[in-house]
Design a protein around this motif. Structure first.
Motif, mmCIF file in Angstrom:
data_model
loop_
_atom_site.group_PDB
_atom_site.id
_atom_site.type_symbol
_atom_site.label_atom_id
_atom_site.label_comp_id
_atom_site.label_asym_id
_atom_site.label_seq_id
_atom_site.Cartn_x
_atom_site.Cartn_y
_atom_site.Cartn_z
ATOM 1 N N LYS A 139 0.854 -1.193 0.000
ATOM 2 C CA LYS A 139 0.000 0.000 0.000
ATOM 3 C C LYS A 139 0.886 1.238 0.000
ATOM 4 O O LYS A 139 1.766 1.370 0.842
ATOM 5 C CB LYS A 139 -0.892 -0.022 1.237
ATOM 6 N N GLU A 154 1.205 5.691 -0.391
ATOM 7 C CA GLU A 154 0.501 6.896 0.038
ATOM 8 C C GLU A 154 0.296 7.901 -1.087
ATOM 9 O O GLU A 154 -0.656 8.679 -1.052
ATOM 10 C CB GLU A 154 1.250 7.551 1.191
ATOM 11 N N ASN A 155 1.201 7.922 -2.075
ATOM 12 C CA ASN A 155 1.064 8.864 -3.190
ATOM 13 C C ASN A 155 1.720 8.271 -4.431
ATOM 14 O O ASN A 155 2.485 7.314 -4.355
ATOM 15 C CB ASN A 155 1.650 10.233 -2.828
ATOM 16 N N MET A 156 1.430 8.867 -5.582
ATOM 17 C CA MET A 156 1.922 8.320 -6.845
ATOM 18 C C MET A 156 3.433 8.441 -6.986
ATOM 19 O O MET A 156 4.053 7.595 -7.627
ATOM 20 C CB MET A 156 1.212 8.986 -8.029
ATOM 21 N N ASP A 157 4.045 9.472 -6.413
ATOM 22 C CA ASP A 157 5.511 9.560 -6.469
ATOM 23 C C ASP A 157 6.142 8.354 -5.785
ATOM 24 O O ASP A 157 7.098 7.768 -6.301
ATOM 25 C CB ASP A 157 6.013 10.851 -5.814
ATOM 26 N N GLN A 158 5.603 7.983 -4.644
ATOM 27 C CA GLN A 158 6.102 6.817 -3.909
ATOM 28 C C GLN A 158 5.920 5.551 -4.752
ATOM 29 O O GLN A 158 6.822 4.720 -4.846
ATOM 30 C CB GLN A 158 5.345 6.700 -2.584
ATOM 31 N N ARG A 212 5.649 5.335 -8.101
ATOM 32 C CA ARG A 212 6.538 5.373 -9.267
ATOM 33 C C ARG A 212 7.983 5.055 -8.878
ATOM 34 O O ARG A 212 8.676 4.318 -9.586
ATOM 35 C CB ARG A 212 6.459 6.742 -9.941
ATOM 36 N N GLU A 241 -4.121 2.963 -8.838
ATOM 37 C CA GLU A 241 -4.122 4.304 -8.252
ATOM 38 C C GLU A 241 -5.291 4.511 -7.299
ATOM 39 O O GLU A 241 -5.133 5.126 -6.251
ATOM 40 C CB GLU A 241 -4.174 5.365 -9.352
ATOM 41 N N GLN A 264 -4.686 2.552 -4.228
ATOM 42 C CA GLN A 264 -3.339 2.865 -3.736
ATOM 43 C C GLN A 264 -2.571 1.593 -3.369
ATOM 44 O O GLN A 264 -1.980 1.478 -2.293
ATOM 45 C CB GLN A 264 -3.391 3.839 -2.563
#
Length: 65
Positions: free
Chosen positions: A8, A10-14, A16, A36, A39
């Motif tokens: 799991k 927390e954000n898309m940068d993480q 990617r 997405e 998550q």
């Protein structure tokens, strides 16, 4: 036999960055799925290769069971 290894994020940068690290570890790109909405990053690999995936998840702060 392949198994889904889920983490799991927390954000898309993480997500990617985690995907890029997985690919850099020679895990085929077509074995990595990012949902997405939920998550969740899912990697389809044999159970014997799960340890490396969990280490990469830990490195990027992706939670898993």
């Amino acid at each position: 036999m392949s198994k889904a290894i889920n983490g799991k994020f927390e954000n898309m940068d993480q997500a990617r960055n985690t995907r890029d690290d997985l690919i850099g570890s020679e895990i085929p790109q077509d074995r990595i799925y990012i949902d997405e909405e939920a998550q969740v990053i899912r990697v389809m690999l044999p159970q014997e290769e799960a340890r490396e995936v969990y280490e990469i998840f830990d490195r990027h702060g992706v939670t898993h069971e």
